[in-house]
Design a protein around this motif. Structure first.
Motif, PDB file in Angstrom:
ATOM      1  N   LYS A 159      42.781  70.861  60.591  1.00 52.54           N
ATOM      2  CA  LYS A 159      44.133  70.338  60.464  1.00 52.54           C
ATOM      3  C   LYS A 159      44.087  68.820  60.298  1.00 52.54           C
ATOM      4  CE  LYS A 159      46.257  73.983  63.274  1.00 52.54           C
ATOM      5  NZ  LYS A 159      47.042  74.272  64.504  1.00 52.54           N
ATOM      6  N   VAL A 160      45.057  68.287  59.578  1.00 53.43           N
ATOM      7  CA  VAL A 160      45.091  66.850  59.315  1.00 53.43           C
ATOM      8  C   VAL A 160      45.031  66.053  60.611  1.00 53.43           C
ATOM      9  CG1 VAL A 160      46.560  64.981  58.473  1.00 53.43           C
ATOM     10  CG2 VAL A 160      46.248  67.031  57.085  1.00 53.43           C
ATOM     11  N   GLU A 161      45.752  66.517  61.629  1.00 51.11           N
ATOM     12  CA  GLU A 161      45.789  65.774  62.886  1.00 51.11           C
ATOM     13  C   GLU A 161      44.459  65.820  63.640  1.00 51.11           C
ATOM     14  OE1 GLU A 161      47.902  69.788  63.695  1.00 51.11           O
ATOM     15  OE2 GLU A 161      47.718  68.318  62.063  1.00 51.11           O
ATOM     16  N   ASN A 162      43.517  66.639  63.158  1.00 49.23           N
ATOM     17  CA  ASN A 162      42.206  66.772  63.797  1.00 49.23           C
ATOM     18  C   ASN A 162      41.095  66.116  62.985  1.00 49.23           C
ATOM     19  OD1 ASN A 162      43.336  68.227  65.908  1.00 49.23           O
ATOM     20  ND2 ASN A 162      42.982  70.204  64.931  1.00 49.23           N
ATOM     21  N   ILE A 163      41.462  65.250  62.043  1.00 54.83           N
ATOM     22  CA  ILE A 163      40.494  64.558  61.189  1.00 54.83           C
ATOM     23  C   ILE A 163      40.737  63.063  61.287  1.00 54.83           C
ATOM     24  CG2 ILE A 163      39.641  64.248  58.827  1.00 54.83           C
ATOM     25  CD1 ILE A 163      40.877  67.016  58.166  1.00 54.83           C
ATOM     26  N   ALA A 164      39.713  62.304  61.658  1.00 50.78           N
ATOM     27  CA  ALA A 164      39.857  60.845  61.729  1.00 50.78           C
ATOM     28  C   ALA A 164      38.517  60.208  61.409  1.00 50.78           C
ATOM     29  CB  ALA A 164      40.342  60.405  63.104  1.00 50.78           C
ATOM     30  N   GLY A 165      38.438  59.493  60.283  1.00 57.04           N
ATOM     31  CA  GLY A 165      37.149  58.925  59.908  1.00 57.04           C
ATOM     32  C   GLY A 165      37.268  57.782  58.936  1.00 57.04           C
ATOM     33  N   LYS A 166      36.102  57.302  58.506  1.00 55.19           N
ATOM     34  CA  LYS A 166      36.043  56.178  57.566  1.00 55.19           C
ATOM     35  C   LYS A 166      34.876  56.375  56.627  1.00 55.19           C
ATOM     36  CE  LYS A 166      37.280  52.299  55.774  1.00 55.19           C
ATOM     37  NZ  LYS A 166      36.745  52.834  54.487  1.00 55.19           N
ATOM     38  N   ASN A 176      28.522  57.060  52.265  1.00 54.87           N
ATOM     39  CA  ASN A 176      28.467  57.248  53.716  1.00 54.87           C
ATOM     40  C   ASN A 176      29.813  57.734  54.248  1.00 54.87           C
ATOM     41  OD1 ASN A 176      25.885  56.083  53.531  1.00 54.87           O
ATOM     42  ND2 ASN A 176      26.712  54.031  53.865  1.00 54.87           N
ATOM     43  N   PHE A 177      29.762  58.353  55.422  1.00 57.26           N
ATOM     44  CA  PHE A 177      30.990  58.891  56.017  1.00 57.26           C
ATOM     45  C   PHE A 177      30.760  59.109  57.496  1.00 57.26           C
ATOM     46  CE2 PHE A 177      33.960  62.809  56.243  1.00 57.26           C
ATOM     47  CZ  PHE A 177      35.093  62.022  56.406  1.00 57.26           C
ATOM     48  N   VAL A 178      31.693  58.653  58.322  1.00 54.40           N
ATOM     49  CA  VAL A 178      31.693  58.975  59.740  1.00 54.40           C
ATOM     50  C   VAL A 178      33.068  59.548  60.069  1.00 54.40           C
ATOM     51  CG1 VAL A 178      32.340  56.592  60.378  1.00 54.40           C
ATOM     52  CG2 VAL A 178      31.334  58.118  62.091  1.00 54.40           C
ATOM     53  N   VAL A 191      30.629  63.280  63.327  1.00 56.53           N
ATOM     54  CA  VAL A 191      29.608  63.555  62.317  1.00 56.53           C
ATOM     55  C   VAL A 191      29.377  62.295  61.493  1.00 56.53           C
ATOM     56  CG1 VAL A 191      28.946  65.010  60.366  1.00 56.53           C
ATOM     57  CG2 VAL A 191      30.362  65.958  62.203  1.00 56.53           C
ATOM     58  N   VAL A 192      28.107  61.977  61.263  1.00 51.74           N
ATOM     59  CA  VAL A 192      27.741  60.832  60.431  1.00 51.74           C
ATOM     60  C   VAL A 192      26.892  61.324  59.268  1.00 51.74           C
ATOM     61  CG1 VAL A 192      26.539  58.611  60.342  1.00 51.74           C
ATOM     62  CG2 VAL A 192      27.740  59.298  62.427  1.00 51.74           C
ATOM     63  N   VAL A 193      27.281  60.957  58.067  1.00 56.75           N
ATOM     64  CA  VAL A 193      26.500  61.262  56.863  1.00 56.75           C
ATOM     65  C   VAL A 193      26.162  59.942  56.187  1.00 56.75           C
ATOM     66  CG1 VAL A 193      26.494  62.367  54.591  1.00 56.75           C
ATOM     67  CG2 VAL A 193      27.598  63.515  56.534  1.00 56.75           C
ATOM     68  N   ASP A 201      29.799  64.859  47.934  1.00 52.53           N
ATOM     69  CA  ASP A 201      28.743  65.413  48.787  1.00 52.53           C
ATOM     70  C   ASP A 201      28.907  65.020  50.248  1.00 52.53           C
ATOM     71  OD1 ASP A 201      27.484  66.725  46.738  1.00 52.53           O
ATOM     72  OD2 ASP A 201      25.861  65.272  46.495  1.00 52.53           O
ATOM     73  N   ARG A 202      29.311  63.772  50.507  1.00 49.87           N
ATOM     74  CA  ARG A 202      29.401  63.333  51.903  1.00 49.87           C
ATOM     75  C   ARG A 202      30.438  64.131  52.678  1.00 49.87           C
ATOM     76  NH1 ARG A 202      31.830  57.225  50.975  1.00 49.87           N
ATOM     77  NH2 ARG A 202      33.256  57.737  49.269  1.00 49.87           N
ATOM     78  N   PHE A 203      31.519  64.523  52.009  1.00 51.19           N
ATOM     79  CA  PHE A 203      32.556  65.312  52.688  1.00 51.19           C
ATOM     80  C   PHE A 203      32.119  66.758  52.855  1.00 51.19           C
ATOM     81  CE2 PHE A 203      34.835  62.006  50.159  1.00 51.19           C
ATOM     82  CZ  PHE A 203      35.164  61.198  51.228  1.00 51.19           C
TER      83      PHE A 203
END
Length: 230
Positions: A159-166, A176-178, A191-193, A201-203
């Motif tokens: 759910k959108v409210e359960n996703i927070a990253g940069k 990169n993605f955290v 999770v860190v990629v 791919d990172r997502f």
């Protein structure tokens, strides 16, 4: 790369900024993004959203300038903050993430996100998938988040409210993605990629790592946890 902006955001939050005050984008602020243009006038609140949602380097530069500090003075605060938070591998050279001298290992990058999300202003902003900026002397512009899990451009069941990253990208680092992800039981993981070959791919990798973890890990209050081997 632009994950650096999480540290920039925390330092900005530590300063007595007036978020309703305004600034005009200068040529010196411009840093290769299309979200804001030289000569446009914005509130600092507006630039904050453009910076973290659209990952605007120019907006970050304008915000740092608006503190009244030099870039070097601001970066010194970023590195001091890293030490305060015990992010021992983290080093910052400038506030946008464009420099290849900005770096941290995966563990410290996860901790950086966790610490940044303790600020409600950071948390709610990085959870925004679509935003309209309003330059005071121009037309409103739609800003899409760089986090494709939020927009479901990379399909996922969170759910959108359960996703927070940069996100972050420069040539030297790859994609990169955290991200912090929470499942239906309200368990959260970070999770860190690093170094993904493509933007998408990172997502995909972050989603798949999270789904695997939630599917194979038992929390202490889960049924069956007491039967696990020591």
């Amino acid at each position: 790369a632009s994950i650096t902006k999480l540290m920039t955001a925390m330092v900005l939050m530590d300063l007595p900024l007036n978020w309703t005050s305004t600034t005009v984008i200068l040529d010196a602020d411009m840093a290769g993004d299309h979200h804001v243009n030289a000569g446009e006038k914005f509130t600092l609140e507006d630039l904050w959203h453009v910076a973290l949602i659209g990952s605007s380097n120019t907006s970050i530069n304008a915000l740092v300038r608006s503190t009244g500090m030099t870039t070097d003075q601001f970066v010194a605060l970023m590195n001091a903050k890293a030490k305060e938070l015990r992010l021992f591998s983290a080093r910052f050279d400038e506030p946008t993430g464009l420099s290849d001298k900005n770096m941290a290992n995966a563990l410290d990058t996860a901790k950086l996100l966790i610490d940044a999300l303790k600020f409600d202003k950071v948390y709610t902003t990085v959870q925004t998938g679509e935003y309209y900026s309003h330059p005071l002397n121009g037309k409103a512009k739609r800003i899409w988040t760089t986090n494709w899990l939020l927009t479901n451009w990379v399909p996922n069941n969170f759910k959108v409210e359960n996703i927070a990253g940069k996100t972050g990208y420069i040539d030297d680092s790859g994609y990169n993605f955290v991200v912090s992800l929470t499942n239906e039981k309200k368990y959260s993981i970070t999770v860190v990629v690093f170094g993904a070959a493509t933007n998408e791919d990172r997502f995909n990798e972050a989603r798949d790592l999270a789904q695997w973890t939630f599917g194979h890990y038992l929390w202490p209050d889960d049924p069956g946890y007491e039967n696990l081997a020591e």
